[in-house]
Design an enzyme around this catalytic site. Sequence first.
Site, PDB file in Angstrom:
ATOM      1  N   ASN A 134      45.703  33.327  34.448  1.00 24.76           N
ATOM      2  CA  ASN A 134      45.916  32.000  35.048  1.00 24.76           C
ATOM      3  C   ASN A 134      44.671  31.117  34.948  1.00 24.76           C
ATOM      4  O   ASN A 134      44.784  29.900  34.885  1.00 24.76           O
ATOM      5  CB  ASN A 134      46.384  32.130  36.503  1.00 24.76           C
ATOM      6  CG  ASN A 134      45.494  33.020  37.332  1.00 24.76           C
ATOM      7  OD1 ASN A 134      45.230  34.166  36.952  1.00 24.76           O
ATOM      8  ND2 ASN A 134      45.020  32.514  38.453  1.00 24.76           N
ATOM      9  N   HIS A 135      43.482  31.740  34.905  1.00 29.70           N
ATOM     10  CA  HIS A 135      42.276  30.916  34.785  1.00 29.70           C
ATOM     11  C   HIS A 135      42.050  30.387  33.366  1.00 29.70           C
ATOM     12  O   HIS A 135      41.082  29.675  33.119  1.00 29.70           O
ATOM     13  CB  HIS A 135      41.050  31.677  35.287  1.00 29.70           C
ATOM     14  CG  HIS A 135      41.040  31.820  36.781  1.00 29.70           C
ATOM     15  ND1 HIS A 135      40.620  30.813  37.617  1.00 29.70           N
ATOM     16  CD2 HIS A 135      41.473  32.824  37.582  1.00 29.70           C
ATOM     17  CE1 HIS A 135      40.760  31.202  38.884  1.00 29.70           C
ATOM     18  NE2 HIS A 135      41.277  32.430  38.886  1.00 29.70           N
TER      19      HIS A 135
ATOM     20  N   HIS B 261      47.124  40.124  48.272  1.00 27.63           N
ATOM     21  CA  HIS B 261      46.704  39.125  47.291  1.00 27.63           C
ATOM     22  C   HIS B 261      47.699  39.101  46.127  1.00 27.63           C
ATOM     23  O   HIS B 261      47.953  40.134  45.501  1.00 27.63           O
ATOM     24  CB  HIS B 261      45.315  39.565  46.805  1.00 27.63           C
ATOM     25  CG  HIS B 261      44.571  38.556  46.007  1.00 27.63           C
ATOM     26  ND1 HIS B 261      43.812  38.916  44.914  1.00 27.63           N
ATOM     27  CD2 HIS B 261      44.435  37.223  46.137  1.00 27.63           C
ATOM     28  CE1 HIS B 261      43.239  37.849  44.411  1.00 27.63           C
ATOM     29  NE2 HIS B 261      43.597  36.802  45.133  1.00 27.63           N
ATOM     30  N   HIS B 262      48.268  37.956  45.824  1.00 29.90           N
ATOM     31  CA  HIS B 262      49.230  37.811  44.722  1.00 29.90           C
ATOM     32  C   HIS B 262      50.472  38.700  44.869  1.00 29.90           C
ATOM     33  O   HIS B 262      51.116  39.054  43.888  1.00 29.90           O
ATOM     34  CB  HIS B 262      48.582  38.094  43.361  1.00 29.90           C
ATOM     35  CG  HIS B 262      47.418  37.219  43.037  1.00 29.90           C
ATOM     36  ND1 HIS B 262      47.456  35.860  43.159  1.00 29.90           N
ATOM     37  CD2 HIS B 262      46.179  37.521  42.588  1.00 29.90           C
ATOM     38  CE1 HIS B 262      46.284  35.357  42.792  1.00 29.90           C
ATOM     39  NE2 HIS B 262      45.488  36.336  42.459  1.00 29.90           N
TER      40      HIS B 262
ATOM     41  N   ASP C 213      39.529  39.314  34.969  1.00 29.14           N
ATOM     42  CA  ASP C 213      38.982  38.521  36.054  1.00 29.14           C
ATOM     43  C   ASP C 213      37.475  38.704  36.114  1.00 29.14           C
ATOM     44  O   ASP C 213      36.890  38.904  37.173  1.00 29.14           O
ATOM     45  CB  ASP C 213      39.633  38.886  37.403  1.00 29.14           C
ATOM     46  CG  ASP C 213      41.164  38.932  37.294  1.00 29.14           C
ATOM     47  OD1 ASP C 213      41.679  39.838  36.633  1.00 29.14           O
ATOM     48  OD2 ASP C 213      41.810  38.039  37.836  1.00 29.14           O
TER      49      ASP C 213
ATOM     50  N   HIS D 219      42.353  41.368  42.535  1.00 32.18           N
ATOM     51  CA  HIS D 219      40.961  41.803  42.415  1.00 32.18           C
ATOM     52  C   HIS D 219      40.744  43.146  43.090  1.00 32.18           C
ATOM     53  O   HIS D 219      40.053  43.283  44.097  1.00 32.18           O
ATOM     54  CB  HIS D 219      40.026  40.742  42.993  1.00 32.18           C
ATOM     55  CG  HIS D 219      40.163  39.433  42.280  1.00 32.18           C
ATOM     56  ND1 HIS D 219      39.698  38.251  42.766  1.00 32.18           N
ATOM     57  CD2 HIS D 219      40.745  39.138  41.083  1.00 32.18           C
ATOM     58  CE1 HIS D 219      39.982  37.273  41.914  1.00 32.18           C
ATOM     59  NE2 HIS D 219      40.621  37.796  40.892  1.00 32.18           N
TER      60      HIS D 219
ATOM     61  N   HIS E 269      44.402  40.331  37.503  1.00 34.34           N
ATOM     62  CA  HIS E 269      44.839  39.313  38.454  1.00 34.34           C
ATOM     63  C   HIS E 269      44.504  39.635  39.911  1.00 34.34           C
ATOM     64  O   HIS E 269      43.883  38.835  40.602  1.00 34.34           O
ATOM     65  CB  HIS E 269      46.335  39.054  38.283  1.00 34.34           C
ATOM     66  CG  HIS E 269      46.812  37.774  38.879  1.00 34.34           C
ATOM     67  ND1 HIS E 269      46.106  36.588  38.755  1.00 34.34           N
ATOM     68  CD2 HIS E 269      47.935  37.478  39.600  1.00 34.34           C
ATOM     69  CE1 HIS E 269      46.784  35.625  39.388  1.00 34.34           C
ATOM     70  NE2 HIS E 269      47.875  36.137  39.904  1.00 34.34           N
TER      71      HIS E 269
ATOM     72  N   TYR F 285      36.336  31.672  34.307  1.00 34.51           N
ATOM     73  CA  TYR F 285      36.434  30.962  35.598  1.00 34.51           C
ATOM     74  C   TYR F 285      35.784  29.581  35.558  1.00 34.51           C
ATOM     75  O   TYR F 285      35.360  29.054  36.585  1.00 34.51           O
ATOM     76  CB  TYR F 285      35.851  31.809  36.749  1.00 34.51           C
ATOM     77  CG  TYR F 285      36.806  32.886  37.217  1.00 34.51           C
ATOM     78  CD1 TYR F 285      37.037  34.007  36.431  1.00 34.51           C
ATOM     79  CD2 TYR F 285      37.499  32.768  38.415  1.00 34.51           C
ATOM     80  CE1 TYR F 285      37.932  34.993  36.830  1.00 34.51           C
ATOM     81  CE2 TYR F 285      38.395  33.758  38.827  1.00 34.51           C
ATOM     82  CZ  TYR F 285      38.604  34.861  38.027  1.00 34.51           C
ATOM     83  OH  TYR F 285      39.494  35.819  38.418  1.00 34.51           O
TER      84      TYR F 285
ATOM     85  N   HIS G  56      48.627  39.952  32.285  1.00 35.90           N
ATOM     86  CA  HIS G  56      47.681  39.577  33.346  1.00 35.90           C
ATOM     87  C   HIS G  56      48.187  39.904  34.753  1.00 35.90           C
ATOM     88  O   HIS G  56      47.501  40.526  35.556  1.00 35.90           O
ATOM     89  CB  HIS G  56      47.323  38.088  33.259  1.00 35.90           C
ATOM     90  CG  HIS G  56      46.258  37.715  34.236  1.00 35.90           C
ATOM     91  ND1 HIS G  56      44.980  38.241  34.160  1.00 35.90           N
ATOM     92  CD2 HIS G  56      46.260  36.915  35.324  1.00 35.90           C
ATOM     93  CE1 HIS G  56      44.257  37.768  35.158  1.00 35.90           C
ATOM     94  NE2 HIS G  56      45.009  36.964  35.885  1.00 35.90           N
TER      95      HIS G  56
ATOM     96  N   ASP H 284      41.762  36.313  32.475  1.00 39.25           N
ATOM     97  CA  ASP H 284      40.840  35.605  33.369  1.00 39.25           C
ATOM     98  C   ASP H 284      39.408  35.815  32.884  1.00 39.25           C
ATOM     99  O   ASP H 284      38.716  36.731  33.318  1.00 39.25           O
ATOM    100  CB  ASP H 284      40.982  36.000  34.845  1.00 39.25           C
ATOM    101  CG  ASP H 284      42.174  35.344  35.508  1.00 39.25           C
ATOM    102  OD1 ASP H 284      42.860  34.539  34.846  1.00 39.25           O
ATOM    103  OD2 ASP H 284      42.405  35.628  36.686  1.00 39.25           O
TER     104      ASP H 284
END
Length: 406
Positions: A231-232, A325-326, A165, A355, A353, A197, A316, A194
């Site tokens: 995912n990005h 988050h997630h 990320d 952060h 993933h 971005y 990831h 990631d």
Amino acid sequence: MGVKWVCVFLVAGLILSIADLGNCGRTSSYVRNDDLAHDMSLDSDVFRVPPGYNAPQQVHITQGDHEGRGVIVSWVTPDKPGSSTVLYWAENSSSKNIAEGIVLTYKYFNYTSGFIHHCTISDLEFDTKYYYEVGTGNTTRQFWFVTPPKVGPDVPYVFGLIAGDLGQTRDSNRTLTHYELNPTKGQTVLFVGDLSYADAYPFHDNRRWDTWGRFTERNAAYQPWIWTAGNHEIDFAPQIGEFRPFKPYTHRYHVPYRASGSTSPFWYSIKRASTYIIVMASYSAFGKYTPQYKWLEKELPRVNRTETPWLIVVVHCPLYNSYAHHYMEGETMRVIYEKWFVEFKVDVVFAGHVHAYERSERVSNIAYNVVNGLCTPISDQSAPVYITIGDGGNLEGLVTEYALFC
Ligand SMILES: *[C@@H]1O[C@H](CO)[C@@H](O)[C@H](O)[C@H]1NC(C)=O
Ligand SMILES: *[C@@H]1O[C@H](CO)[C@@H](O)[C@H](O)[C@H]1NC(C)=O
Ligand SMILES: *[C@@H]1O[C@H](CO)[C@@H](O)[C@H](O)[C@H]1NC(C)=O
Ligand SMILES: *[C@@H]1O[C@H](CO)[C@@H](O)[C@H](O)[C@H]1NC(C)=O
Ligand SMILES: *[C@@H]1O[C@H](CO)[C@@H](O)[C@H](O)[C@H]1NC(C)=O
Ligand SMILES: [Fe+2]
């Protein structure tokens, strides 16, 4: 829920030295700031185009075979294809070798890529410094890398984990600088996904893939980054006519998946020094009977722990995550694969993933069969340690809120 989590602190860089994993390597105490979460502007120094007509840019390397004697060199020439040849030679050697690569381009909405070159160099000597050169005429550029020692049980090696990320904010730049300045020099980066971005921009502005490539070149041209898709990287945007998932990522980042019998660049394995690394794909089918499932089912029993005592999984999306988050996003993968991780005694599972940073005790949660009520994770010495290191500095900022008590 009874899980004991060791929540340390938010970090964005971790050095894993497999010579002393006995105490779980060293976790950097670096905590990245959250104050500069805007992307570096297009005219930033780190995005500068190298001088010279059609000069190679965005140079990066990764492992090119299963054992560590191969390297994939990738780069972009902006104006015309130029040459896909890599000239390389061992330090102090008078004879130079040539490897021939391929060149690709792609279009994404109204963006047309430069000429993306990938060249695999094979049969290198272990533990040797090599110089390499890309480009033609007066716009060649020279870099170097060091091959890993021969695979074996007692071979020390230092992996760096730049948080996944990463993105391209000034915090991302600080993260990379922090990694470079670490007194324990990482020799290979395990990158947990990631990357650029670019998808955060209108129309997934693919120029941000190019800037990211130029930004990371200063490290990724000199040591392999082992890639994982996040995912990005999906870049699925039917609203602008982009239906093919992972198009920019798969054109720009090649990995040696065929060398491990994989049929897809999203899941594969490599051996490096005393470590066996399995990269898994959170965003490709992984249920029972899927290609990824069948590959891993054959792959895990193949790992020879006498040869590579360390078995590391990189993926990831974390299987265990106590942040809000997630939260629970990795649960499907956990339900399917955790029993194998325990059976084959995976040492560590690294994920990004989320952060933030988080490290579990050795716990497993595989006894539950829907009716027996055994749904609480238990302490299990055969289970991996799960480490989330998902905060490289992207524009989305840090997360600190827990879904569970901690
Ligand atoms: C490259 O070489 C050509 C011909 O020698 C010269 O005209 C040009 O300016 C050179 N470019 C650079 C960037 O040095
Ligand atoms: C290459 O040459 C340098 C300088 O002469 C020397 O320090 C180094 O040890 C040599 N490396 C190898 C691999 O022979
Ligand atoms: C692509 O389309 C967007 C939106 O219309 C526009 O802002 C941008 O300048 C276009 N880029 C190119 C290379 O045509
Ligand atoms: C990025 O970091 C490097 C130092 O590692 C520095 O020289 C450069 O100016 C920084 N650039 C930006 C835009 O933050
Ligand atoms: C496992 O690796 C060791 C050490 O390299 C080797 O001696 C042994 O033959 C290997 N076992 C198998 C089943 O390949
Ligand atoms: Fe992600």
